[in-house]
Write an enzyme that holds these catalytic residues in place. Structure first.
Site, PDB file in Angstrom:
ATOM      1  N   PRO A  87       0.799  -1.231   0.000  1.00  0.00           N
ATOM      2  CA  PRO A  87       0.000   0.000   0.000  1.00  0.00           C
ATOM      3  C   PRO A  87       0.830   1.280   0.000  1.00  0.00           C
ATOM      4  CG  PRO A  87      -0.011  -1.031   2.170  1.00  0.00           C
ATOM      5  CD  PRO A  87       0.657  -1.992   1.251  1.00  0.00           C
ATOM      6  N   ASP A  98       5.838   1.790 -11.252  1.00  0.00           N
ATOM      7  CA  ASP A  98       4.685   2.616 -11.599  1.00  0.00           C
ATOM      8  C   ASP A  98       4.777   3.955 -10.893  1.00  0.00           C
ATOM      9  OD1 ASP A  98       3.666   0.609 -13.145  1.00  0.00           O
ATOM     10  OD2 ASP A  98       2.277  -0.124 -11.630  1.00  0.00           O
ATOM     11  N   LYS A 157       1.410   4.956 -16.454  1.00  0.00           N
ATOM     12  CA  LYS A 157       0.735   6.217 -16.232  1.00  0.00           C
ATOM     13  C   LYS A 157      -0.297   6.018 -15.156  1.00  0.00           C
ATOM     14  CE  LYS A 157      -0.080   6.490 -20.654  1.00  0.00           C
ATOM     15  NZ  LYS A 157      -0.674   6.981 -21.889  1.00  0.00           N
ATOM     16  N   GLY A 183       2.282  -1.181  -7.493  1.00  0.00           N
ATOM     17  CA  GLY A 183       1.580  -0.863  -6.257  1.00  0.00           C
ATOM     18  C   GLY A 183       0.671  -2.001  -5.826  1.00  0.00           C
ATOM     19  N   GLY A 184       0.554  -2.222  -4.539  1.00  0.00           N
ATOM     20  CA  GLY A 184      -0.330  -3.273  -4.023  1.00  0.00           C
ATOM     21  C   GLY A 184       0.201  -4.648  -4.361  1.00  0.00           C
ATOM     22  N   ASP A 185      -0.673  -5.487  -4.878  1.00  0.00           N
ATOM     23  CA  ASP A 185      -0.284  -6.816  -5.354  1.00  0.00           C
ATOM     24  C   ASP A 185      -0.224  -6.782  -6.877  1.00  0.00           C
ATOM     25  OD1 ASP A 185      -0.161  -9.915  -4.675  1.00  0.00           O
ATOM     26  OD2 ASP A 185      -1.352  -9.640  -6.488  1.00  0.00           O
ATOM     27  N   ALA A 193      -4.249  -2.866  -1.425  1.00  0.00           N
ATOM     28  CA  ALA A 193      -4.729  -1.686  -0.692  1.00  0.00           C
ATOM     29  C   ALA A 193      -5.947  -1.974   0.183  1.00  0.00           C
ATOM     30  CB  ALA A 193      -5.051  -0.567  -1.684  1.00  0.00           C
ATOM     31  N   MET A 212      -9.215   2.198  -8.031  1.00  0.00           N
ATOM     32  CA  MET A 212      -9.043   3.235  -9.058  1.00  0.00           C
ATOM     33  C   MET A 212     -10.388   3.837  -9.440  1.00  0.00           C
ATOM     34  SD  MET A 212      -6.216   1.142 -11.329  1.00  0.00           S
ATOM     35  CE  MET A 212      -7.106  -0.413 -11.210  1.00  0.00           C
TER      36      MET A 212
END
Lengths: 247, 247
Positions: B16, B39, B60, B91-93, B122, B173
């Site tokens: 996270p 990222d 992006k 990010g995250g998994d 997250a 997202m």
């Protein structure tokens, strides 16, 4: 420590099993813990990190009675009066099918400070070892995590309803009921030709993987399988066909 | 390293945001990496661990064109010919809404060895900071993870269908589309009085939390929110009412 200076309780995700799949925060807490309460499913290599801690095995593999939960809550509260760092270790992530809320509510009620440390849930470790994204583009845009409790007096329909709309279905603690689970998923409209990956002891040396079509699984004698994870969805088809690499 | 002795690519979950919520395995790989492709959402404190690595920012914040993905794939393959340890940080998994499959398929196609290292997604970090179980007993027995792409020419119905049956809905997202998302969930049958937690930068110093009822969110001007996580479900009600502790 005396009464009036209570310690803090950390509800810590133990991850899928391998010690290096703990978070850095979790590993440090376990290494520094005074006492560790752990479920039966937490791996030996993780418990070995708790070098200075009293180890308390709590919980059962299948189900847990309220009385047992009340006892765990009382033990943690009592431990926080004697120790500075109390760790409550739960397999995977504590906030997914881990009954963490009962423990949090009990700690809040007793005025004990607590912190939840998230962990890698088994589904993500399974996805990693299979090399298949849970949300493979063009195949899966949603994933649902459910635990079917076919044997607990609740019909299969509620969890099968939850699973109905999602592209990928992850079933936790489902292996004992695997044929009944497969039957319910087919009844709810899933294609019997959909692949299923069945994983046990993910990330550990004795990891086991099997693949079945949903229709085959519905006709299987589950026998005596350990707690396993079922991944149901098109995402598993390539892995089933042996396309996964030897990484 | 010369050609013929290619390195290995590690697709690593960055978790996270907090560096100590990396897995131990991920932290070691980042510390030892020769090159790191990351990222935009990977936090500064995690990138700071890559002491010996060339840092390559790719991807992006919103969407990603196929051409850009092809370029990332080519860059990783080229890097594996020059370096021993190539880390691709997501990010995250990496296997949840991370487009990892395109990269895995490209690496397989090029005969490059790879390994996926799972991370804390997250939703689990959000659940931990709120102190609410994603599957609170008596309230939630299932949780679905979806990403609504309202703006990509696909109607909202497919992801809303996926979300329909599950007790807890986690939207990744989704912040930019939050009002449209809330409207679609209400249209699919969700109670407008259902609580929603909106979280940004979970586990970092600039973490933000907001709570809304689903009906309120449907009437909100989303404005310019960063990429955020929405947690929709009864599990959020107590946290919304300020019952969560100061831990």
């Amino acid at each position: 420590m005396g009464p009036g200076t209570p310690g803090k309780v950390y509800l810590v995700g133990a991850g899928p099993g391998a010690a290096d799949l703990l978070t850095v925060r979790a590993a440090r807490l376990i290494e520094g813990a005074d006492i560790v309460f752990h479920d039966a499913l937490v791996s030996e290599e993780i418990l070995a990190l708790a070098r200075h801690a009293e180890l308390m095995s709590v919980g059962k593999r299948h189900g847990r009675h309220s009385a047992a939960q009340d006892r765990i809550n009382a033990q943690m509260i009592e431990a926080a009066a004697r120790h500075r760092v109390v760790v409550r270790l739960k397999g995977g992530d504590p906030m997914l099918f881990g009954r963490a809320q009962e423990e949090i509510d009990a700690l809040r009620g007793a005025g004990i400070e607590y912190e939840v440390v998230p962990g890698v849930s088994a589904a993500f470790a399974a996805s990693a070892v299979l090399g298949v994204s849970l949300t493979r583009r063009g195949i899966a845009r949603s994933v649902v995590f459910v635990t079917p409790r076919v044997g607990e007096g609740e019909g299969p329909s509620r969890w099968a309803d939850a699973a109905r709309g999602a592209d990928t279905v992850v079933l936790y603690m489902a292996a004992h009921e695997a044929p009944a689970v497969a039957q319910a998923l087919i009844k709810s409209g899933r294609d019997p030709g959909m692949p299923v990956a069945i994983l046990e002891n993910i990330s550990l040396a004795d990891e086991k993987r099997q693949f079945r079509l949903l229709g085959e699984l519905a006709r299987t004698d589950a026998g005596r399988m350990g707690p396993a994870l079922l991944l149901v969805g098109e995402i598993c088809r390539e892995a089933m066909h042996g396309a996964q690499p030897g990484n």
